[in-house]
Motif scaffolding. Structure first.
Motif, PDB file in Angstrom:
ATOM      1  N   ARG A  43       0.838  -1.215   0.000  1.00 28.27           N
ATOM      2  CA  ARG A  43       0.000   0.000   0.000  1.00 28.27           C
ATOM      3  C   ARG A  43       0.866   1.256   0.000  1.00 28.27           C
ATOM      4  N   VAL A  44       1.916   1.267   0.812  1.00 30.38           N
ATOM      5  CA  VAL A  44       2.798   2.442   0.886  1.00 30.38           C
ATOM      6  C   VAL A  44       3.468   2.691  -0.463  1.00 30.38           C
ATOM      7  N   PHE A  45       3.859   1.612  -1.147  1.00 30.98           N
ATOM      8  CA  PHE A  45       4.617   1.740  -2.398  1.00 30.98           C
ATOM      9  C   PHE A  45       3.755   1.593  -3.649  1.00 30.98           C
ATOM     10  N   THR A  46       2.452   1.663  -3.521  1.00 37.06           N
ATOM     11  CA  THR A  46       1.571   1.415  -4.667  1.00 37.06           C
ATOM     12  C   THR A  46       1.868   2.341  -5.848  1.00 37.06           C
ATOM     13  N   LYS A  47       2.257   3.579  -5.569  1.00 39.84           N
ATOM     14  CA  LYS A  47       2.556   4.523  -6.660  1.00 39.84           C
ATOM     15  C   LYS A  47       3.814   4.110  -7.426  1.00 39.84           C
ATOM     16  N   LEU A  64      16.505   1.558  -2.576  1.00 31.52           N
ATOM     17  CA  LEU A  64      16.727   0.864  -1.303  1.00 31.52           C
ATOM     18  C   LEU A  64      16.637   1.833  -0.131  1.00 31.52           C
ATOM     19  N   ASN A  65      17.089   3.063  -0.346  1.00 30.99           N
ATOM     20  CA  ASN A  65      17.023   4.055   0.728  1.00 30.99           C
ATOM     21  C   ASN A  65      15.586   4.329   1.149  1.00 30.99           C
ATOM     22  N   GLU A  66      14.680   4.395   0.189  1.00 34.08           N
ATOM     23  CA  GLU A  66      13.265   4.644   0.505  1.00 34.08           C
ATOM     24  C   GLU A  66      12.658   3.435   1.223  1.00 34.08           C
ATOM     25  N   ILE A  67      12.982   2.244   0.762  1.00 29.16           N
ATOM     26  CA  ILE A  67      12.479   1.036   1.428  1.00 29.16           C
ATOM     27  C   ILE A  67      12.983   1.003   2.870  1.00 29.16           C
ATOM     28  N   GLU A  68      14.262   1.268   3.041  1.00 28.72           N
ATOM     29  CA  GLU A  68      14.851   1.258   4.378  1.00 28.72           C
ATOM     30  C   GLU A  68      14.170   2.281   5.284  1.00 28.72           C
ATOM     31  N   ARG A  69      13.943   3.476   4.762  1.00 28.08           N
ATOM     32  CA  ARG A  69      13.308   4.531   5.561  1.00 28.08           C
ATOM     33  C   ARG A  69      11.909   4.109   6.002  1.00 28.08           C
ATOM     34  N   VAL A  70      11.108   3.600   5.072  1.00 28.80           N
ATOM     35  CA  VAL A  70       9.730   3.222   5.388  1.00 28.80           C
ATOM     36  C   VAL A  70       9.707   2.073   6.394  1.00 28.80           C
ATOM     37  N   GLY A  76      10.125  -1.155  12.502  1.00 32.16           N
ATOM     38  CA  GLY A  76      11.209  -1.531  13.393  1.00 32.16           C
ATOM     39  C   GLY A  76      12.549  -1.663  12.725  1.00 32.16           C
ATOM     40  N   LYS A  77      13.439  -2.341  13.421  1.00 31.10           N
ATOM     41  CA  LYS A  77      14.835  -2.439  13.004  1.00 31.10           C
ATOM     42  C   LYS A  77      15.001  -3.397  11.832  1.00 31.10           C
ATOM     43  N   ILE A  78      15.876  -2.991  10.937  1.00 28.98           N
ATOM     44  CA  ILE A  78      16.212  -3.824   9.784  1.00 28.98           C
ATOM     45  C   ILE A  78      17.618  -3.441   9.335  1.00 28.98           C
ATOM     46  N   GLU A  79      18.363  -4.408   8.888  1.00 27.72           N
ATOM     47  CA  GLU A  79      19.699  -4.140   8.354  1.00 27.72           C
ATOM     48  C   GLU A  79      19.687  -4.411   6.861  1.00 27.72           C
ATOM     49  N   PHE A  80      20.254  -3.483   6.105  1.00 25.76           N
ATOM     50  CA  PHE A  80      20.274  -3.599   4.659  1.00 25.76           C
ATOM     51  C   PHE A  80      21.687  -3.866   4.156  1.00 25.76           C
ATOM     52  N   ILE A  81      21.768  -4.592   3.076  1.00 25.81           N
ATOM     53  CA  ILE A  81      23.005  -4.759   2.317  1.00 25.81           C
ATOM     54  C   ILE A  81      22.844  -3.859   1.103  1.00 25.81           C
ATOM     55  N   LYS A  82      23.536  -2.736   1.107  1.00 20.28           N
ATOM     56  CA  LYS A  82      23.350  -1.757   0.033  1.00 20.28           C
ATOM     57  C   LYS A  82      23.984  -2.211  -1.275  1.00 20.28           C
ATOM     58  N   GLU A  83      25.130  -2.851  -1.193  1.00 15.75           N
ATOM     59  CA  GLU A  83      25.869  -3.257  -2.393  1.00 15.75           C
ATOM     60  C   GLU A  83      25.832  -4.776  -2.480  1.00 15.75           C
ATOM     61  N   ALA A  84      24.866  -5.293  -3.226  1.00 12.55           N
ATOM     62  CA  ALA A  84      24.714  -6.748  -3.377  1.00 12.55           C
ATOM     63  C   ALA A  84      25.773  -7.294  -4.318  1.00 12.55           C
ATOM     64  N   GLU A  85      26.001  -8.600  -4.228  1.00 10.95           N
ATOM     65  CA  GLU A  85      27.005  -9.231  -5.073  1.00 10.95           C
ATOM     66  C   GLU A  85      26.671  -9.054  -6.555  1.00 10.95           C
ATOM     67  N   ALA A  86      25.474  -9.393  -6.939  1.00  4.77           N
ATOM     68  CA  ALA A  86      24.995  -9.217  -8.321  1.00  4.77           C
ATOM     69  C   ALA A  86      26.019  -9.705  -9.348  1.00  4.77           C
ATOM     70  N   LYS A  87      26.573 -10.861  -9.104  1.00  6.26           N
ATOM     71  CA  LYS A  87      27.677 -11.390  -9.915  1.00  6.26           C
ATOM     72  C   LYS A  87      27.328 -11.459 -11.409  1.00  6.26           C
ATOM     73  N   GLU A  88      26.236 -12.113 -11.746  1.00  6.27           N
ATOM     74  CA  GLU A  88      25.867 -12.245 -13.160  1.00  6.27           C
ATOM     75  C   GLU A  88      25.594 -10.886 -13.798  1.00  6.27           C
ATOM     76  N   TYR A  89      24.929 -10.004 -13.070  1.00  9.04           N
ATOM     77  CA  TYR A  89      24.630  -8.672 -13.588  1.00  9.04           C
ATOM     78  C   TYR A  89      25.920  -7.899 -13.864  1.00  9.04           C
ATOM     79  N   ARG A  90      26.825  -7.880 -12.901  1.00  4.61           N
ATOM     80  CA  ARG A  90      28.079  -7.132 -13.062  1.00  4.61           C
ATOM     81  C   ARG A  90      28.933  -7.707 -14.192  1.00  4.61           C
TER      82      ARG A  90
END
Length: 112
Positions: A43-47, A64-70, A76-90
């Motif tokens: 609902r928060v991210f419907t737009k 990711l910053n917006e997801i983390e903020r919301v 409550g508390k959540i820890e994010f990995i900002k820089e994922a491995e994304a091996k195939e993509y990279r």
């Protein structure tokens, strides 16, 4: 959302042949009521939905910053990995850059 004991099994299942790359996990949110949490986030991210016609396609264009903020502000508390491995993509980006350079070099040679 999954009720599995090993959440990464669900992530791997979702990253099948219907998406170009395997999914990277940036965060896991544990909740006593995961369906309610998922519904609230949707609902928060419907737009930010990519598909506004078929709501079963749960893809959103959001940072990711917006997801983390919301999540932190509301759930409550959540820890994010900002820089994922994304091996195939990279690796694909490097190959694409090499292909573009080779094509450009070939065009420059033809123009001389």
């Amino acid at each position: 959302m999954t009720r599995r004991l090993e959440p990464l099994d669900r992530v791997n299942e979702l990253g099948d042949a219907s998406v170009p790359f395997k999914f990277d996990v940036h965060a896991m949110i544990y909740s006593d009521n995961a369906p309610e949490l998922e519904n609230k986030l949707h609902r928060v991210f419907t737009k930010n939905r990519l598909n506004h016609v078929n709501l079963r396609r749960e893809y959103f264009n959001i940072s990711l910053n917006e997801i983390e903020r919301v999540v932190k502000d509301n759930f409550g508390k959540i820890e994010f990995i900002k820089e994922a491995e994304a091996k195939e993509y990279r690796e694909s980006i490097v190959i694409q850059e090499q292909l573009l350079k080779a094509q450009k070099d070939k065009i420059e040679v033809l123009e001389v």
